[in-house]
Design an enzyme around this catalytic site. Structure first.
Site, short mmCIF file in Angstrom:
data_model
loop_
_atom_site.label_atom_id
_atom_site.label_comp_id
_atom_site.label_asym_id
_atom_site.label_seq_id
_atom_site.Cartn_x
_atom_site.Cartn_y
_atom_site.Cartn_z
N LYS A 52 0.84 -1.21 0.00
CA LYS A 52 0.00 0.00 0.00
C LYS A 52 0.87 1.25 0.00
O LYS A 52 0.61 2.22 -0.72
CB LYS A 52 -0.95 -0.02 1.21
CG LYS A 52 -2.06 -1.06 1.05
CD LYS A 52 -2.85 -1.31 2.33
CE LYS A 52 -3.87 -2.43 2.11
NZ LYS A 52 -4.59 -2.83 3.32
N GLN A 96 -4.74 -1.18 9.59
CA GLN A 96 -4.64 -2.51 8.97
C GLN A 96 -5.30 -3.56 9.88
O GLN A 96 -4.95 -3.67 11.05
CB GLN A 96 -3.16 -2.85 8.71
CG GLN A 96 -2.95 -4.17 8.00
CD GLN A 96 -3.49 -4.19 6.58
OE1 GLN A 96 -3.38 -3.21 5.84
NE2 GLN A 96 -4.08 -5.30 6.18
N ASP A 119 -10.67 3.33 4.20
CA ASP A 119 -11.15 1.97 3.93
C ASP A 119 -12.67 1.93 3.76
O ASP A 119 -13.21 0.90 3.36
CB ASP A 119 -10.76 1.06 5.11
CG ASP A 119 -9.73 0.02 4.70
OD1 ASP A 119 -9.51 -0.15 3.49
OD2 ASP A 119 -9.15 -0.61 5.60
#
Ligand code: NAD
Length: 286
Positions: A52, A96, A119
């Protein structure tokens, strides 16, 4: 069989995004900045985070990596998220997942400012999605929709079956397919006869987290299959929830693992970061 090539679409998307970021900055917009919070030392999470971060750099997006020990307390983690919420240089925040078992994952995700939720997983953003007023969508299911669109798979009126009902993939996947006017069925671990549902499907999105558990005999002929699962086999190779070689013989289109949904997830994370940066800077005209 048509391969739903997420690697190719992701590269194309990220190339286009790089240009949009450059244009945005040239017009006076701030360089988008994504903060990635990594808790503990799970090897898979470390690999995902490094991908990422690398992808951000390639698209001209700044990134900040915040590493915290696996022993971090809930309060310390919430305080870290609060600091990032308050930091005017940070446009997107990603924590995460999964988090260590002593942490309340939902509470942490909901601590993220919804306008910085890269997200798309906080309750407010999922609620907006459910209400048909999407702000940012969860990256993996949104990537699936773009992959289907790229390959001109007709979703309107199609019978779409989603296998899995997780907050990250299955549920938002069903909502996004519904938004595309598909007739959606959600199957899960308590579904009585999965085969009966699959038999009616034009499109199946499999996100059950079970290595290679579905094969050619489980799907009708000419079905479109999107495999979200990702697992490392004993021989070190990656596989999905679907036995790719088998369904390649009978399906109309299939997404491979690797090279299918995974790369699209990263492209959508970058896209969300750009979208949030624009929302936070309404005075700049893109
Ligand atoms: P999860 O474990 O949270 O959810 C799995 C879901 O599958 C559950 O809702 C469960 O009810 C359902 N399920 C399990 N067994 C089933 C069965 N036999 N029949 C029908 N339904 C069944 O998993 P998740 O977070 O949604 O992830 C699913 C898979 O996707 C995992 O392999 C994960 O690694 C992968 N994943 C990939 C990406 C990517 O970017 N490629 C992103 C997220 C998740």
């Amino acid at each position: 069989m048509e391969k739903l090539d997420g690697k190719a679409l992701s590269q194309e998307w990220r190339g286009g995004l790089k240009t949009r970021v450059e244009q945005w900055v040239a017009k006076g917009g701030p360089v988008p900045c994504l903060a990635v919070v990594l808790v503990g030392d799970d090897p898979a999470s470390q690999v995902y985070v490094s991908h990422k971060i690398k992808a951000c750099a390639q698209a001209g997006i700044r990134s900040i990596e915040e590493r915290l020990p696996g022993s971090v307390t809930q309060d310390e983690l919430l305080a870290k998220v609060n600091n990032l919420n308050r930091d005017p240089e940070v446009n997107g925040i990603l924590v995460q997942l999964p988090l260590p078992s002593h942490i309340d994952e939902a509470a942490v995700v909901d601590q993220i400012d919804p306008l910085k939720d890269a997200d798309g997983l906080c309750t407010e953003n999922l609620g907006l999605l459910a209400a048909g007023r999407m702000r940012v969508a969860p990256c993996t299911p949104h990537g699936v929709i773009h992959l289907l669109k790229k390959h001109q798979i007709e979703m309107a009126g199609a019978n779409a079956v989603v296998v899995g009902r997780s907050q990250i993939v299955g549920k938002p996947m069903a909502l996004l397919l519904l938004q595309e006017n598909a007739t959606v069925t959600i199957c899960h671990s308590k579904t009585k006869n999965l085969g009966q549902h699959l038999a009616q499907a034009d499109i199946v999105v499999v996100a059950a987290g079970r290595p290679e558990f579905l094969g050619a005999g489980d799907f009708p002929k000419n079905c479109v299959i999107v495999d979200v699962g990702i697992h490392r086999k004993d021989n070190g190779k990656l596989c999905g929830d679907v036995r790719f070689a088998e369904v390649a013989e009978t399906a109309r289109a299939v997404s491979p693992v690797p090279g299918g949904v995974g790369p699209m997830t990263i492209a959508m994370l970058l896209e969300n970061t750009m979208q949030l940066t624009m929302l936070q800077n309404p005075g700049v005209t893109p």
